[in-house]
Design an enzyme around this catalytic site. Structure first.
Site: not given
Ligand code: G3P
Length: 215
Positions: A82-84
């Site tokens: 998951v890119k945050i």
């Protein structure tokens, strides 16, 4: 050094997979928007094709929204990362997601201290954007050098994904620095295999072989 493709385009990914060189894929909302497809369906397709870490970015701006989106994205495939975004809310979300075993890629990193904070929060990956720093007359690769030094000083396990790569020199410098991963557009990946002297040399070898066969 691992090589990821920075794209959401399936044809490009198939091309990279056929080369046998691709360890993972990174996407972002801009890359997804170019494809005009359902986001989650495309992420699943990429994971099934690459069978390696595939970054999918959250859109929420507060940590509760990010966490909710992250849990849904992580349920698509065990390969999802998951890119945050690197914000205060992103750091809160990263800490919680890391405690749940959800892999994270902290994106839009432009300073060594942003990377330090991301690593402390338990990020699996950090993505320094080197090309965008070069664009504003900073030295993007100096950022990667600094992050590498800091991570080595404290034995952080967080891996560095050199992102926003524009040309082969970025990849060469990343390799010399010892960055864990480069994420590259397909056109740049294809360039690093080419040299005019290779083409000229091969042409001469084949011509000489023809003469030898017909002697
Ligand atoms: O992975 C991040 C990357 O897609 C950003 O690249 O070329 O938009 O700066 P660029």
């Amino acid at each position: 050094m691992k090589i990821f493709l920075d794209t959401a385009n399936l044809d490009e990914i198939k091309n990279g997979v056929d080369l046998g060189l691709i360890d993972g894929v990174t996407t972002n909302p801009t890359l997804i928007s170019k494809e005009n497809v359902d986001f989650k369906t495309r992420i699943k397709e990429i994971c099934d094709l690459v069978k390696g870490p595939t970054s999918a970015e959250v859109i929420g701006t507060n940590h509760m929204q990010m966490i909710e989106e992250a849990r849904i994205l992580a349920s698509i495939s065990p390969y999802v990362v998951v890119k945050i975004p690197m914000t205060e809310e992103g750091i809160k979300a990263t800490k919680i997601l890391s405690s749940e075993g959800i892999k994270t890629n902290l994106t839009l990193i432009f300073t060594p201290l942003q990377a330090l904070v991301a690593a402390k929060a338990g990020a699996t990956y950090v993505s320094p954007f080197v090309g965008r720093l070069d664009d504003i007359s900073n030295e993007g690769m100096k950022l990667v050098e600094d992050i590498k030094k800091i991570f080595m000083n404290y034995s952080f396990q967080t891996q560095i994904i050199v992102a926003s790569i524009r040309h082969p020199e970025h990849i060469l410098r990343a390799a010399k620095i010892g960055a864990d991963i480069v994420t590259v557009p397909l056109n740049v990946l294809l360039k690093i295999m080419k040299h005019p002297l290779t083409d000229i040399g091969l042409e001469t070898f084949l011509k000489d072989w023809e003469k030898y066969k017909n002697r």
